[in-house]
Design a protein around this motif. Structure first.
Motif, short mmCIF file in Angstrom:
data_model
loop_
_atom_site.label_atom_id
_atom_site.label_comp_id
_atom_site.label_asym_id
_atom_site.label_seq_id
_atom_site.Cartn_x
_atom_site.Cartn_y
_atom_site.Cartn_z
N LEU A 21 0.70 -0.99 -0.30
CA LEU A 21 0.18 -0.04 0.00
C LEU A 21 0.74 1.42 0.06
O LEU A 21 1.95 1.52 1.04
CB LEU A 21 -1.03 -0.74 1.19
N VAL A 22 0.58 2.56 -0.76
CA VAL A 22 1.08 3.33 -1.05
C VAL A 22 1.20 3.94 0.63
O VAL A 22 2.49 4.77 0.88
CB VAL A 22 0.76 4.63 -1.72
N ASP A 23 0.62 4.70 1.41
CA ASP A 23 0.78 4.75 2.65
C ASP A 23 0.83 3.86 4.22
O ASP A 23 1.33 4.91 4.42
CB ASP A 23 -0.73 5.57 2.69
N PHE A 24 0.90 2.91 3.27
CA PHE A 24 1.40 1.53 4.68
C PHE A 24 2.61 0.75 3.87
O PHE A 24 1.83 -0.12 3.99
CB PHE A 24 0.11 1.12 5.40
N SER A 25 3.90 0.92 3.50
CA SER A 25 4.98 0.02 3.34
C SER A 25 4.61 -1.37 3.26
O SER A 25 5.79 -1.43 3.68
CB SER A 25 5.33 0.79 2.70
N THR A 26 4.72 -0.92 5.08
CA THR A 26 4.74 -1.86 5.55
C THR A 26 3.88 -3.50 5.43
O THR A 26 4.35 -4.20 5.95
CB THR A 26 5.32 -1.38 7.26
N VAL A 27 2.82 -2.74 4.97
CA VAL A 27 1.83 -4.10 4.99
C VAL A 27 2.08 -4.39 3.49
O VAL A 27 1.91 -3.71 2.91
CB VAL A 27 0.28 -3.24 5.26
N ILE A 28 1.52 -5.46 3.24
CA ILE A 28 1.73 -6.15 2.19
C ILE A 28 0.18 -6.99 1.73
O ILE A 28 -0.04 -7.32 3.00
CB ILE A 28 2.50 -7.81 2.09
N VAL A 29 -0.48 -6.54 0.66
CA VAL A 29 -1.32 -7.26 0.67
C VAL A 29 -1.52 -8.37 -0.99
O VAL A 29 -0.63 -8.13 -1.74
CB VAL A 29 -2.09 -6.02 0.65
N CYS A 30 -2.53 -9.15 -0.75
CA CYS A 30 -2.56 -10.62 -1.66
C CYS A 30 -3.25 -11.05 -2.22
O CYS A 30 -4.61 -10.76 -1.38
CB CYS A 30 -1.43 -11.30 -1.02
N ARG A 42 2.37 -25.68 1.33
CA ARG A 42 2.71 -25.31 2.83
C ARG A 42 3.57 -24.76 3.81
O ARG A 42 4.67 -25.18 4.08
CB ARG A 42 2.81 -26.83 3.42
N LEU A 43 3.90 -23.63 2.88
CA LEU A 43 4.97 -22.37 3.47
C LEU A 43 4.47 -21.82 4.92
O LEU A 43 3.29 -21.82 5.37
CB LEU A 43 5.24 -21.14 2.97
N ASP A 44 5.28 -21.89 5.86
CA ASP A 44 5.22 -20.91 7.44
C ASP A 44 5.69 -19.98 7.68
O ASP A 44 6.65 -19.97 6.39
CB ASP A 44 5.12 -22.81 8.01
N GLY A 45 5.79 -19.63 9.23
CA GLY A 45 6.20 -18.68 8.52
C GLY A 45 5.52 -16.45 8.89
O GLY A 45 6.04 -15.84 8.53
N VAL A 46 4.36 -17.06 8.17
CA VAL A 46 3.73 -16.23 7.08
C VAL A 46 2.59 -15.78 7.55
O VAL A 46 1.43 -17.18 8.10
CB VAL A 46 3.28 -15.86 5.79
N ALA A 47 1.75 -15.16 7.82
CA ALA A 47 0.00 -15.22 9.10
C ALA A 47 -0.86 -14.50 7.70
O ALA A 47 -0.17 -13.17 7.15
CB ALA A 47 0.60 -14.47 9.81
N PHE A 48 -1.99 -14.72 7.37
CA PHE A 48 -2.97 -14.39 6.47
C PHE A 48 -3.86 -13.13 7.29
O PHE A 48 -5.05 -13.85 8.42
CB PHE A 48 -3.06 -14.86 5.37
N GLN A 49 -4.67 -12.25 6.94
CA GLN A 49 -5.72 -11.82 7.58
C GLN A 49 -6.78 -10.99 6.67
O GLN A 49 -6.31 -10.22 6.07
CB GLN A 49 -5.08 -10.63 9.19
N ALA A 50 -7.69 -11.97 6.36
CA ALA A 50 -9.12 -10.94 5.11
C ALA A 50 -9.09 -9.71 5.38
O ALA A 50 -8.93 -9.12 7.09
CB ALA A 50 -10.29 -11.91 5.16
N LEU A 51 -9.09 -8.48 4.42
CA LEU A 51 -9.26 -7.47 4.31
C LEU A 51 -10.76 -7.35 3.58
O LEU A 51 -11.41 -7.84 2.54
CB LEU A 51 -8.01 -6.22 3.80
N PRO A 52 -11.46 -5.75 4.23
CA PRO A 52 -12.60 -5.80 3.23
C PRO A 52 -12.40 -5.01 2.15
O PRO A 52 -11.74 -4.10 2.22
CB PRO A 52 -13.41 -5.44 4.04
#
Length: 54
Positions: A21-30, A42-52
């Motif tokens: 995100l342009v305003d929040f460069s530490t946030v990665i969206v996928c 089966r990759l580990d070490g990554v947490a996903f959180q749904a965004l509306p």
């Protein structure tokens, strides 16, 4: 980062599965497709959180 997150659907790049995100460069969206690929591999070490999206 605001507590309430909402993505504007018109600003989401359709040709990318992973972006910042342009305003929040530490946030990665996928995309869900990216999440599915990570889970299939089966990759580990990554947490996903749904965004509306509106």
């Amino acid at each position: 980062m605001p507590k309430s997150r909402l993505l504007d659907a018109s600003t989401i790049p359709v040709h990318l599965d992973l972006f910042r995100l342009v305003d929040f460069s530490t946030v990665i969206v996928c995309t869900e497709r990216f999440v599915d690929a990570c889970q299939r591999l089966r990759l580990d070490g990554v947490a996903f959180q749904a965004l509306p999206v509106r």
